[in-house]
Scaffold this motif. Structure first.
Motif, PDB file in Angstrom:
ATOM      1  N   ASP A 190       0.822  -1.215   0.000  1.00  0.00           N
ATOM      2  CA  ASP A 190       0.000   0.000   0.000  1.00  0.00           C
ATOM      3  C   ASP A 190       0.852   1.260   0.000  1.00  0.00           C
ATOM      4  O   ASP A 190       0.424   2.316  -0.475  1.00  0.00           O
ATOM      5  N   PHE A 191       2.079   1.130   0.516  1.00  0.00           N
ATOM      6  CA  PHE A 191       2.969   2.286   0.604  1.00  0.00           C
ATOM      7  C   PHE A 191       3.391   2.805  -0.761  1.00  0.00           C
ATOM      8  O   PHE A 191       3.890   3.921  -0.886  1.00  0.00           O
ATOM      9  N   ILE A 234      -4.992   5.238   2.719  1.00  0.00           N
ATOM     10  CA  ILE A 234      -5.171   3.885   2.187  1.00  0.00           C
ATOM     11  C   ILE A 234      -5.297   2.877   3.324  1.00  0.00           C
ATOM     12  O   ILE A 234      -6.129   1.963   3.282  1.00  0.00           O
ATOM     13  N   ILE A 235      -4.484   3.044   4.366  1.00  0.00           N
ATOM     14  CA  ILE A 235      -4.591   2.157   5.537  1.00  0.00           C
ATOM     15  C   ILE A 235      -5.984   2.269   6.152  1.00  0.00           C
ATOM     16  O   ILE A 235      -6.599   1.260   6.529  1.00  0.00           O
ATOM     17  N   ASP A 236      -6.518   3.487   6.224  1.00  0.00           N
ATOM     18  CA  ASP A 236      -7.866   3.688   6.775  1.00  0.00           C
ATOM     19  C   ASP A 236      -8.924   3.013   5.903  1.00  0.00           C
ATOM     20  O   ASP A 236      -9.858   2.383   6.418  1.00  0.00           O
ATOM     21  N   LYS A 237      -8.784   3.143   4.595  1.00  0.00           N
ATOM     22  CA  LYS A 237      -9.764   2.551   3.679  1.00  0.00           C
ATOM     23  C   LYS A 237      -9.738   1.025   3.738  1.00  0.00           C
ATOM     24  O   LYS A 237     -10.761   0.367   3.534  1.00  0.00           O
ATOM     25  N   ARG A 238      -8.567   0.482   4.025  1.00  0.00           N
ATOM     26  CA  ARG A 238      -8.429  -0.974   4.075  1.00  0.00           C
ATOM     27  C   ARG A 238      -8.403  -1.490   5.510  1.00  0.00           C
ATOM     28  O   ARG A 238      -7.914  -2.602   5.776  1.00  0.00           O
ATOM     29  N   ALA A 239      -8.948  -0.705   6.422  1.00  0.00           N
ATOM     30  CA  ALA A 239      -8.944  -1.090   7.839  1.00  0.00           C
ATOM     31  C   ALA A 239      -9.631  -2.433   8.062  1.00  0.00           C
ATOM     32  O   ALA A 239      -9.154  -3.263   8.850  1.00  0.00           O
ATOM     33  N   LYS A 249      -5.372  -2.832  13.101  1.00  0.00           N
ATOM     34  CA  LYS A 249      -5.180  -1.822  12.069  1.00  0.00           C
ATOM     35  C   LYS A 249      -3.809  -1.178  12.310  1.00  0.00           C
ATOM     36  O   LYS A 249      -3.578  -0.571  13.349  1.00  0.00           O
ATOM     37  N   PRO A 250      -2.879  -1.328  11.378  1.00  0.00           N
ATOM     38  CA  PRO A 250      -1.523  -0.796  11.588  1.00  0.00           C
ATOM     39  C   PRO A 250      -1.519   0.723  11.698  1.00  0.00           C
ATOM     40  O   PRO A 250      -2.312   1.412  11.062  1.00  0.00           O
TER      41      PRO A 250
END
Length: 338
Positions: A190-191, A234-239, A249-250
């Motif tokens: 995702d990064f 993106i991390i939030d969307k793929r939580a 959730k990282p």
């Protein structure tokens, strides 16, 4: 290549077999214009088709496949696309001339197109290998190594950002080493969004990733801030994905600093382009202070002074702080997204 073939094919065609009105039309329109249109039309159609297939299909289904598997399947897909596009263009050209002349004449046949398709595929294969190797080494590094740009050390002013996974030791203990490594794979996949903001991924070190910019790219549209928060979005969307797969959730924290670094190529059997200097050490120390200062993103005053005005980010001065290994205090700003 296709346009050169088209130009040669038309200029050497037996005009006695062509309708005079069609010959007049071609001469008035101009062979160069005609072949240019063919080139633009064919290239655009190939590029669009191949790019869409690569983004929407290949990279999703081959996310964790071996590199050579991805290359080979990508080439097979490109082959199908090239043949389909060339067939479409051949049909279009032949029908175009039939429509304007009323005479059925095959300017291009399948036998003549096949060698062109093969040559295009060879070029695509070499280009794909070059692009993927460049990604493996870091954007632009393959060409820099080939040209020997950094055989001798060069000093340059760059921005460095160290991005670290919070509570990584606890996560590794909870998930186990294999599951924790899979979590890092997901996160660093995702990064890749930081590429949209001109960031160069320098290194992955355990649960940490180091990225950098030249000064111009870093502060254009505040890329240095937008890259980090785009990753967090993106991390939030793929939580849900992370919660279901890993039960967590990282959360990532980061520190950024700008200053002079020395760039050079090192190694004989595993060549790398490396950066040396206090700038990197300072950026790393700033990131390490995030926990104590309750911050997700900390930047030095040097980075802050170069930022553009932007309402989507809140910038809070949190004073001067000692940094390990440095005699002088460092002024820090906490950055949050509005």
């Amino acid at each position: 290549m296709f346009s050169l073939f088209a130009y040669n094919r038309i200029t050497n065609v037996d005009s006695s077999k062509m309708d005079q009105n069609m010959l007049l039309l071609i001469n008035e329109f101009g062979l160069i214009k005609f072949t240019l249109i063919i080139n633009v039309f064919t290239s655009s159609l190939m590029a669009l088709s191949a790019s869409l297939f690569d983004i929407l299909v290949l990279r999703k289904i081959l996310k964790y496949k071996r590199w050579i598997t991805f290359i080979m399947l990508s080439i097979l897909a490109d082959a199908a696309i090239v043949l389909l596009v060339l067939d479409t263009v051949v049909l279009f050209i032949n029908r175009l001339f039939y429509k304007v002349s009323g005479v059925s004449y095959q300017f291009f046949t399948q036998d003549e197109i096949s060698p062109i398709a093969v040559n295009i595929l060879v070029i695509l294969f070499m280009g794909k290998i070059f692009i993927e190797m460049d990604k493996k080494l870091g954007r632009g590094n393959l060409w820099k190594m080939i040209t020997g740009k950094f055989l001798r050390p060069v000093e340059e002013e760059r921005v460095f950002m160290f991005v670290d996974l919070k509570d990584s030791s606890l996560l590794a203990e909870t998930l186990g080493h294999i599951r924790f490594s899979q979590l890092l794979q997901d996160c660093f996949y995702d990064f890749a969004v930081v590429d949209k903001f001109k960031a160069d991924v320098y290194q992955y070190v355990g649960d940490e990733v180091v990225i950098s910019w030249n000064k111009k790219d870093a502060f254009k549209n505040n890329n240095v801030l937008k890259a980090f928060f785009a990753f967090n979005e993106i991390i939030d969307k793929r939580a849900n994905h992370y919660e279901q797969e890993y039960g967590v959730k990282p959360f990532f924290k980061a520190g950024a600093h700008i200053g002079p670094v020395v760039i050079t190529e090192v190694g004989e059997y595993k060549k790398e382009i490396t950066y040396h200097g206090d700038t990197m050490n300072t950026a790393s120390r700033i990131q390490a202070m995030c926990n104590n200062l309750s911050a997700q993103l900390l930047i030095s005053s040097q980075v802050y002074d170069s930022l553009l005005d932007c309402e989507e980010f809140k910038r809070e001065y949190i004073g001067e702080h000692p940094v390990k290994g440095k005699m002088n205090m460092v002024k820090l700003y906490k950055i949050t997204q509005e």
